[in-house]
Enzyme design. Structure first.
Site, PDB file in Angstrom:
ATOM      1  N   ARG A 186       0.983  -1.180   0.071  1.00 58.38           N
ATOM      2  CA  ARG A 186       0.040   0.305   0.148  1.00 58.38           C
ATOM      3  C   ARG A 186       0.791   1.365   0.169  1.00 58.38           C
ATOM      4  NH1 ARG A 186      -5.320  -1.318   3.622  1.00 58.38           N
ATOM      5  NH2 ARG A 186      -6.200  -2.526   2.005  1.00 58.38           N
ATOM      6  N   SER A 187       0.489   2.141   0.780  1.00 61.53           N
ATOM      7  CA  SER A 187       1.113   3.390   0.689  1.00 61.53           C
ATOM      8  C   SER A 187       2.770   3.729   0.912  1.00 61.53           C
ATOM      9  CB  SER A 187       0.547   4.238   1.801  1.00 61.53           C
ATOM     10  OG  SER A 187      -1.123   4.597   0.573  1.00 61.53           O
ATOM     11  N   ALA A 188       3.033   2.249   1.518  1.00 60.73           N
ATOM     12  CA  ALA A 188       4.645   2.593   1.686  1.00 60.73           C
ATOM     13  C   ALA A 188       5.432   1.800   0.349  1.00 60.73           C
ATOM     14  CB  ALA A 188       4.831   1.156   2.925  1.00 60.73           C
ATOM     15  N   GLY A 189       5.137   2.184  -0.365  1.00 60.85           N
ATOM     16  CA  GLY A 189       5.316   2.271  -1.922  1.00 60.85           C
ATOM     17  C   GLY A 189       5.772   3.919  -2.187  1.00 60.85           C
ATOM     18  N   LYS A 190       4.323   4.805  -1.443  1.00 57.27           N
ATOM     19  CA  LYS A 190       5.292   6.357  -1.821  1.00 57.27           C
ATOM     20  C   LYS A 190       6.140   7.130  -1.429  1.00 57.27           C
ATOM     21  CE  LYS A 190       0.041   8.314  -0.651  1.00 57.27           C
ATOM     22  NZ  LYS A 190      -0.384   7.236  -0.225  1.00 57.27           N
TER      23      LYS A 190
END
Length: 387
Positions: free
Chosen positions: A66-70
């Site tokens: 999820r947003s850990a990829g941001k």
């Protein structure tokens, strides 16, 4: 609990916290990796590969984070700036002329990274197919009228970040962000990390899904916090900016669908191992097997505060550098100088330059919460105790 992997002497507390996450905090399957000064000191995995299955988590199991990829997506723009290909203080329209529509002429590249662009939601939600096609999303954010005066305030661009960052990278480089990460970051560093999971890696991916954390009991170490009424109301109100930002894709995609994993949505569908996240962050702050991503000036940009205070979307006080959440009550990391990004439901990647620590944590059991998962926080506290 059958925990696999290795721990360097002195970091046994991380293994103990990892085990307690399974015993006390509802963990189903997870992995954690820690680097210090470019050297891997923790690499652990346990539980089941699928949140609803029985097959053991393997050494090469990957998950949607999820947003850990941001944080990895942000690194792309910062590296392009480092190479002289992007001016952070230039209007986005310099590279993407269509984006200037509807009052966005003065949106700067740095505004996108710091969640100040003012396009956190869309007037028309996108279907999962539209969100993934690489065309409709960028067109939608380019046409969108801002929800506030760009640059004047901040609010988490939960889903629109995908198309803002992805299209800007494509306009500047001629490559999709997934291809750029694969060629310029993942391949040189030997990372298990993708925006757009290749078909030949799909067999390694576990199923993610929601899980309920156990009720807090005295002495268990479980952490349960009652959210503020304003936060609860914001997530419940279909008309709120919070709901609209997180609900820019409707219906919500099936995150276990191979077609979704193969899409390039850097706000939400990065796929990684814990060691892939940790190794990438380690290379942001120092040498890892001869490779370093950020020059000192770029590292300063990543963790210098650009946005702080009441977040229009998350409805709590947040702090952002250029693309990264900074240490604070909403997103507790290791220390004051830490920077990184959590993924809603649990996953986390961050680095702390002062201690030389980089951590990656990946889970298949998604608990409620956006920025401060109790399992991730237990691991962070254990790392802190080991330093």
């Amino acid at each position: 609990m059958d925990v696999r992997g290795t721990v360097t002497p002195g970091f046994e507390a991380v293994r103990d916290a990892f085990v307690r996450n399974f015993e006390q905090r509802g963990e189903r399957g997870a992995a954690v990796a820690v680097y210090r000064h470019g050297r891997k000191v923790v690499d652990l995995w346990a539980g089941t590969r699928d949140v609803d299955g029985s097959e053991p988590w393997a050494v090469d199991t990957v998950q949607v984070v999820r947003s850990a990829g941001k944080g990895i997506a942000a690194a792309v723009l910062l590296l392009l700036h480092q190479r002289g290909q992007v001016d952070l203080d230039a209007p986005v329209g310099t590279y993407w002329p269509e984006f200037k529509a509807n009052g966005k002429e003065r949106v700067l590249v740095r505004h996108i990274l710091a969640h100040r662009a003012g396009v956190a939601a869309l007037d028309r939600t996108l279907t999962p197919e539209e969100a993934a096609d690489g065309v409709t999303g960028p067109q939608a954010v380019a046409a969108q009228r801002p929800q506030w005066e760009p640059g004047s305030d901040h609010g988490y661009h939960a889903q629109t970040y995908s198309w803002l960052i992805g299209e800007l990278v494509r306009r500047v480089t001629g490559r999709t962000i997934g291809r750029w990460v694969a060629e310029e970051i993942a391949r040189p560093l030997g990372l298990d990390f993708w925006f757009g999971l290749p078909a030949d890696e799909a067999h390694r991916t576990g199923r993610i899904g929601p899980v309920e954390p156990p009720a807090a009991e005295g002495g268990t170490g479980a952490l349960r916090m009652r959210p503020k009424r304003s936060v609860v109301d914001a997530y419940r109100d279909p008309a709120s900016l919070t709901r609209r930002a997180f609900g820019a894709i409707d219906p919500f995609p099936d995150e276990n669908d191979p077609a979704y994993r193969a899409a390039e949505l850097p706000a939400s569908n990065g796929v990684a191992t814990a060691r892939g996240l940790a190794r990438c962050y380690a290379a942001m702050i120092g040498q890892v097997d001869g490779h370093r991503l950020f020059a000192p000036a770029t590292l300063t940009l990543a963790r210098t505060e650009e946005s702080a205070g009441a977040d229009r979307v998350l409805v709590v006080n947040t702090r952002f550098g250029l693309g990264y959440m900074l240490h604070g009550p909403a997103a507790p990391l290791l220390a004051a100088g830490s920077f990184g990004h959590p993924g809603r439901g649990g996953s986390l990647g961050f680095a702390d330059p002062e201690s030389g620590v980089a951590l990656g944590y990946v889970t298949n059991g998604l608990q409620k919460g956006v920025t401060a998962d109790p399992r991730a926080q237990a691991l962070v506290r254990a790392v802190r105790s080991a330093l």
